[in-house]
Scaffold this motif. Structure first.
Motif, PDB file in Angstrom:
ATOM      1  N   GLY A   1       4.098  -0.945  -1.151  1.00 15.71           N
ATOM      2  CA  GLY A   1       3.614  -1.744   0.047  1.00 15.71           C
ATOM      3  C   GLY A   1       3.440  -0.878   1.307  1.00 15.71           C
ATOM      4  O   GLY A   1       2.773  -1.387   2.301  1.00 15.71           O
ATOM      5  N   GLN A   2       3.650   0.230   1.191  1.00 16.09           N
ATOM      6  CA  GLN A   2       3.002   1.258   2.267  1.00 16.09           C
ATOM      7  C   GLN A   2       1.669   1.264   2.625  1.00 16.09           C
ATOM      8  O   GLN A   2       0.963   1.038   1.636  1.00 16.09           O
ATOM      9  N   ARG A   3       1.151   1.038   3.705  1.00 17.14           N
ATOM     10  CA  ARG A   3      -0.313   1.138   4.133  1.00 17.14           C
ATOM     11  C   ARG A   3      -0.835   2.394   4.879  1.00 17.14           C
ATOM     12  O   ARG A   3      -0.536   2.306   5.842  1.00 17.14           O
ATOM     13  N   GLY A   4      -1.073   3.421   4.119  1.00 17.98           N
ATOM     14  CA  GLY A   4      -1.751   4.524   4.502  1.00 17.98           C
ATOM     15  C   GLY A   4      -0.543   5.226   4.870  1.00 17.98           C
ATOM     16  O   GLY A   4       0.625   5.308   4.840  1.00 17.98           O
ATOM     17  N   GLY A   5      -0.927   6.524   5.422  1.00 15.32           N
ATOM     18  CA  GLY A   5      -0.118   7.697   5.867  1.00 15.32           C
ATOM     19  C   GLY A   5      -0.363   9.075   5.213  1.00 15.32           C
ATOM     20  O   GLY A   5      -1.605   9.209   4.676  1.00 15.32           O
ATOM     21  N   ASN A   6       0.496  10.100   5.268  1.00 13.33           N
ATOM     22  CA  ASN A   6       0.194  11.373   4.806  1.00 13.33           C
ATOM     23  C   ASN A   6       0.677  11.065   3.171  1.00 13.33           C
ATOM     24  O   ASN A   6       1.485  10.580   2.692  1.00 13.33           O
ATOM     25  N   ILE A   7      -0.502  11.736   2.276  1.00 10.30           N
ATOM     26  CA  ILE A   7      -0.099  11.787   0.985  1.00 10.30           C
ATOM     27  C   ILE A   7       0.923  12.640   0.598  1.00 10.30           C
ATOM     28  O   ILE A   7       0.951  13.833   0.802  1.00 10.30           O
TER      29      ILE A   7
END
Length: 121
Positions: free
Chosen positions: A30-36
């Motif tokens: 459910g996370q949307r974006g950020g650091n891979i």
């Protein structure tokens, strides 16, 4: 021996189809974006090296679920909120529980765990 080899290959393919991030970190869904997360990206990349289609599917699943991203975010407290929570460098668990309940709408058991010492930056 042939059955064992077939089973090992089938297991590897099924694991890749499920995607590494989804298996290793289901709490990240459910996370949307950020650091891979580099570890998950490398594991999905290994899938690309050995099995092209399952590797692509693994990346697609991890990106669509959001499990390829590192958990991020931090609580932003105003100085007034910080003063309300902290007395003598010890966090007041009851105040934290009240604040979490007010912001999230979910009750929390403040009797669990122990006090935390903090340092102000």
């Amino acid at each position: 021996m042939k059955k064992l080899t077939t089973f090992a290959i089938a297991t590897a393919l099924v694991t890749q189809l499920a995607a590494c991030g989804t298996i290793l970190h289901p709490e990240r869904k459910g996370q949307r974006g950020g650091n891979i997360d580099p570890a998950i990206a490398v594991l999905d990349g290994i899938g690309l090296l050995f099995f092209l289609i399952p590797g692509i599917i693994a990346f697609a699943i991890d990106f669509s679920n959001g499990t390829i991203y590192l958990p991020g975010g931090s609580a932003q407290l105003s100085p007034e909120e910080m003063d309300a929570l902290v007395a003598d460098n010890v966090v007041d668990k009851q105040e934290v529980a009240k604040m979490i309940a007010a912001r999230s709408g979910e009750a929390i058991d403040e009797s669990a765990g122990s006090s935390m010492e903090i340092r102000r930056m």
